[in-house]
Structures are given as C-alpha cells and as structure tokens.
Design a protein around this motif. Structure first.
Motif, short mmCIF file in Angstrom:
data_model
loop_
_atom_site.label_atom_id
_atom_site.label_comp_id
_atom_site.label_asym_id
_atom_site.label_seq_id
_atom_site.Cartn_x
_atom_site.Cartn_y
_atom_site.Cartn_z
N VAL A 101 0.87 -1.17 0.00
CA VAL A 101 0.00 0.00 0.00
C VAL A 101 0.91 1.22 0.00
O VAL A 101 1.91 1.27 0.71
CB VAL A 101 -0.96 -0.01 1.21
CG1 VAL A 101 -0.19 -0.03 2.52
CG2 VAL A 101 -1.92 1.17 1.15
N ASN A 102 0.56 2.20 -0.85
CA ASN A 102 1.46 3.33 -1.07
C ASN A 102 0.69 4.65 -1.12
O ASN A 102 0.24 5.06 -2.19
CB ASN A 102 2.24 3.10 -2.36
CG ASN A 102 3.23 4.21 -2.68
OD1 ASN A 102 3.65 4.37 -3.81
ND2 ASN A 102 3.64 4.98 -1.69
N PRO A 103 0.51 5.34 0.00
CA PRO A 103 -0.02 6.71 -0.06
C PRO A 103 1.07 7.66 -0.54
O PRO A 103 2.23 7.53 -0.13
CB PRO A 103 -0.44 7.00 1.39
CG PRO A 103 0.41 6.10 2.21
CD PRO A 103 0.68 4.87 1.38
N PHE A 104 0.71 8.62 -1.41
CA PHE A 104 1.70 9.56 -1.92
C PHE A 104 1.02 10.87 -2.28
O PHE A 104 -0.20 10.94 -2.46
CB PHE A 104 2.45 8.98 -3.13
CG PHE A 104 1.59 8.70 -4.32
CD1 PHE A 104 1.46 9.62 -5.35
CD2 PHE A 104 0.89 7.50 -4.43
CE1 PHE A 104 0.67 9.36 -6.46
CE2 PHE A 104 0.10 7.23 -5.54
CZ PHE A 104 -0.01 8.15 -6.55
N SER A 105 1.84 11.91 -2.40
CA SER A 105 1.32 13.25 -2.67
C SER A 105 2.39 14.07 -3.38
O SER A 105 3.59 13.88 -3.18
CB SER A 105 0.90 13.94 -1.36
OG SER A 105 0.50 15.28 -1.60
N ASN A 134 -3.18 10.72 -2.74
CA ASN A 134 -3.33 9.57 -3.62
C ASN A 134 -2.99 8.28 -2.88
O ASN A 134 -2.24 8.30 -1.90
CB ASN A 134 -2.41 9.70 -4.84
CG ASN A 134 -2.54 11.05 -5.52
OD1 ASN A 134 -3.52 11.31 -6.20
ND2 ASN A 134 -1.55 11.91 -5.33
N LEU A 135 -3.54 7.19 -3.38
CA LEU A 135 -3.29 5.89 -2.77
C LEU A 135 -3.20 4.85 -3.88
O LEU A 135 -4.14 4.68 -4.66
CB LEU A 135 -4.40 5.51 -1.79
CG LEU A 135 -4.27 4.13 -1.13
CD1 LEU A 135 -3.06 4.11 -0.19
CD2 LEU A 135 -5.54 3.76 -0.37
N SER A 136 -2.07 4.16 -3.94
CA SER A 136 -1.92 3.03 -4.86
C SER A 136 -1.67 1.78 -4.05
O SER A 136 -1.14 1.84 -2.94
CB SER A 136 -0.77 3.28 -5.85
OG SER A 136 0.47 3.27 -5.17
N GLY A 137 -2.05 0.65 -4.62
CA GLY A 137 -1.89 -0.60 -3.91
C GLY A 137 -1.88 -1.79 -4.84
O GLY A 137 -2.27 -1.69 -6.02
N TYR A 138 -1.43 -2.89 -4.32
CA TYR A 138 -1.37 -4.12 -5.10
C TYR A 138 -1.31 -5.29 -4.13
O TYR A 138 -0.68 -5.22 -3.07
CB TYR A 138 -0.13 -4.12 -6.00
CG TYR A 138 0.18 -5.46 -6.63
CD1 TYR A 138 -0.52 -5.89 -7.75
CD2 TYR A 138 1.15 -6.30 -6.10
CE1 TYR A 138 -0.24 -7.12 -8.33
CE2 TYR A 138 1.44 -7.52 -6.67
CZ TYR A 138 0.74 -7.93 -7.79
OH TYR A 138 1.01 -9.14 -8.35
#
Length: 308
Positions: A101-105, A134-138
């Motif tokens: 899980v990757n929150p980023f801005s 933003n939030l990316s995940g896998y």
C-alpha cells in the motif's frame, strides 16, 4: 527442526535544512524457517523545494503573448509499505502472498503572475494552493501445485489486484472573484485471475498453457465516466526448445474483449488471435543473434481518447 532466522535493516536521514528536504528512509524485517518465510518493509521518499517556474507562449511573434511565472513551494512525499509470505503447505503445494500500500502526494503552492501582450501588461496575480492525496496498492495470491515432480508438471493458480485512488484540489485565489478551482477525484481497479499448466518433457523442451481473465474498472467521481468496466478473457499456449546453440520459442494467444454497457457503444466486442516467435542463435559463448515477433493489442479507456 532448526530455529528461524530473523534479519532486517533500518535507514533514516535527518535533514540539515527544513526549507530544502530530500530524504529516502527505509526499513525491513525478514523471517525464515524451513517451509515458511515472511517479510515486511517500508520505503519512503520526502522532498521539499522552493522553485520558480516560467511559461511563455508565442503566437507568431518574437515576443511572447502570454507569460506565466510561479513561485512554487513543492512538497512531495511517498510512503510504501510492503508485506509478503511464502509457505510450503506440503511437498507438492506452495502458497505465496504479496502486497503493498502506497499513499503519496505531490503538492505545489505559491504565487502566480500572468502577463499579456507585447507590452507585458500584468493582468492577473493569484495565490495557488493544492491538496493532493493519492493511494496506490497491489496484492496477489499465488498457489503452485506439483502434479508430478519426476515429469516436472505444475499447475499454478493466481489472483492479482491493482488499485489507484486520487483526490486532487487546485485553487487559484485572485484579488476579486476571478478565482479558479479544479477538482479531480477518480479511482481505478484492475483484477486479474490466471490458471496455467506447465510440462517439461525434457531438459530442453517445455510447454505452457492456460487461461486468464482481466476486469478493468475506472470511476471518475466528479465527471461523466462512472463505473466503466471492460472484460478481457484469453487462452494462451507456449512451447520452447533449447539446444546448445539454438533457442526456439513459439506462442499463440486468443483474447476476447467485452466492453461494459457504460461505454455507450464506443467499443465493440472483439476477438484477436496473436502469435509470437523468438529465435536465438549463439554462435560463440557470450554472443547471440535474436529474432522476435509479437502481436499485441490494447483498448484505451475513454479518457485516453481525448487528452483535453
């Protein structure tokens, strides 16, 4: 039964200047014991810079007709958390789970100045603020079953999910009522399930076959595109022969595309048969000649068809 092994690392940085930061902290922890292994890790990225951006537009003249200058305070950060495990359930079965899980801005704030005409008349001054979250995940689950270890036959089932959520608000505050606001909130999902079978007839001959299904969904929560989803189903096979100096690989993939009703007839169902070929020749050690061919196709989403 041997005791498990634990190892890891920790890396941290302390900036010397608060108004200019460029840091990449990280940490990890691993555990391994006979048929079980697991890990967790963290990778970070944080930066803070003060920038000056200039933009000029010309319409057939030497001097610019529009000039934009922005004194920007750029703040960028990303925090990625990873985790995974491998577990040998039995001599013939292995389970693997992985995800992150990757929150980023990436935020830019400051003051904007706009000049117009050959005389460079100042026509607009505004204060720019931006909120960007933003939030990316896998995550993936994979199970491999050994049907016959002597014949090197395997059956593999796997499931993957990619996700992306974005929430961006950009505002320009002018002196009067000429403020500008741009707001974007969207999400995307990609689900993939795959079942494959492999059989090694010998040390130099391998065959692979299987079926795969993908579901792609895109949601624009503040626009017209809501619940767009497309289905992709494919049957594939691949064979390879490897000799001392020659490697030959042949593949065939049949993929069907089924659009969602929300595309309003923009896309139509389609079936594609796509071959692939790889031929490698190694005349001497350390050198090779390769010839390859691959037929692929892709279906763009609606937002990709018109960049405006």
């Amino acid at each position: 039964d041997l005791p498990g092994a634990v190892f890891g690392h920790l890396h941290a940085e302390i900036p010397s200047r608060l108004n200019q930061t460029y840091s990449f902290p990280s940490a990890s922890l691993h555990y391994s014991k006979s048929s079980f292994g697991a890990f967790v890790s963290y990778n970070g990225s944080m930066s803070h810079f003060r920038l000056t951006e200039n933009l000029s537009r010309f319409f057939g003249d030497v001097r610019p007709d529009l000039e934009l200058k922005e004194n920007i305070d750029q703040r960028t950060w990303s925090h990625r958390f990873n985790a995974g495990l491998d577990y040998s359930i039995s001599k013939s079965g292995k389970l693997s789970i992985y995800g992150f899980v990757n929150p980023f801005s990436d935020q830019h704030g400051g003051r904007s100045f706009l000049w117009q005409g050959k005389e460079s008349e100042l026509i607009w001054i505004a204060h720019k603020t931006e909120k960007d979250l933003n939030l990316s995940g896998y995550y993936s689950i994979r199970y491999r079953h050994i049907i016959d270890s002597d014949a090197n036959r395997h059956l593999t089932a796997e499931f993957h999910n990619h996700l992306l959520d974005t929430d961006n608000l950009t505002t320009f505050y002018g002196k009067s009522a000429d403020s500008l606001i741009n707001y974007t909130k969207a999400s995307a999902r990609l689900y993939t399930s795959r079942l494959s079978y492999s059989h090694a007839f010998s040390n130099s001959m391998l065959m692979l076959a299987g079926i795969q299904h993908r579901l792609q969904r895109i949601n624009n929560h503040n626009g017209m595109q809501k619940g767009i989803g497309n289905h992709y189903t494919a049957i594939f096979s691949e064979g390879s022969i490897r000799k001392e100096k020659i490697h030959l690989q042949l593949g065939l993939r049949a993929e069907s595309f089924l659009p969602n009703e929300s595309t309003n007839g923009m896309f139509s169902p389609k079936l594609e048969v796509m071959p692939s070929l790889l031929l490698a020749y190694m005349p001497v050690r350390g050198h090779s000649i390769r010839v390859s061919y691959r037929h692929t196709f892709d279906h763009p989403a609606q937002f990709q068809l018109n960049a405006q």
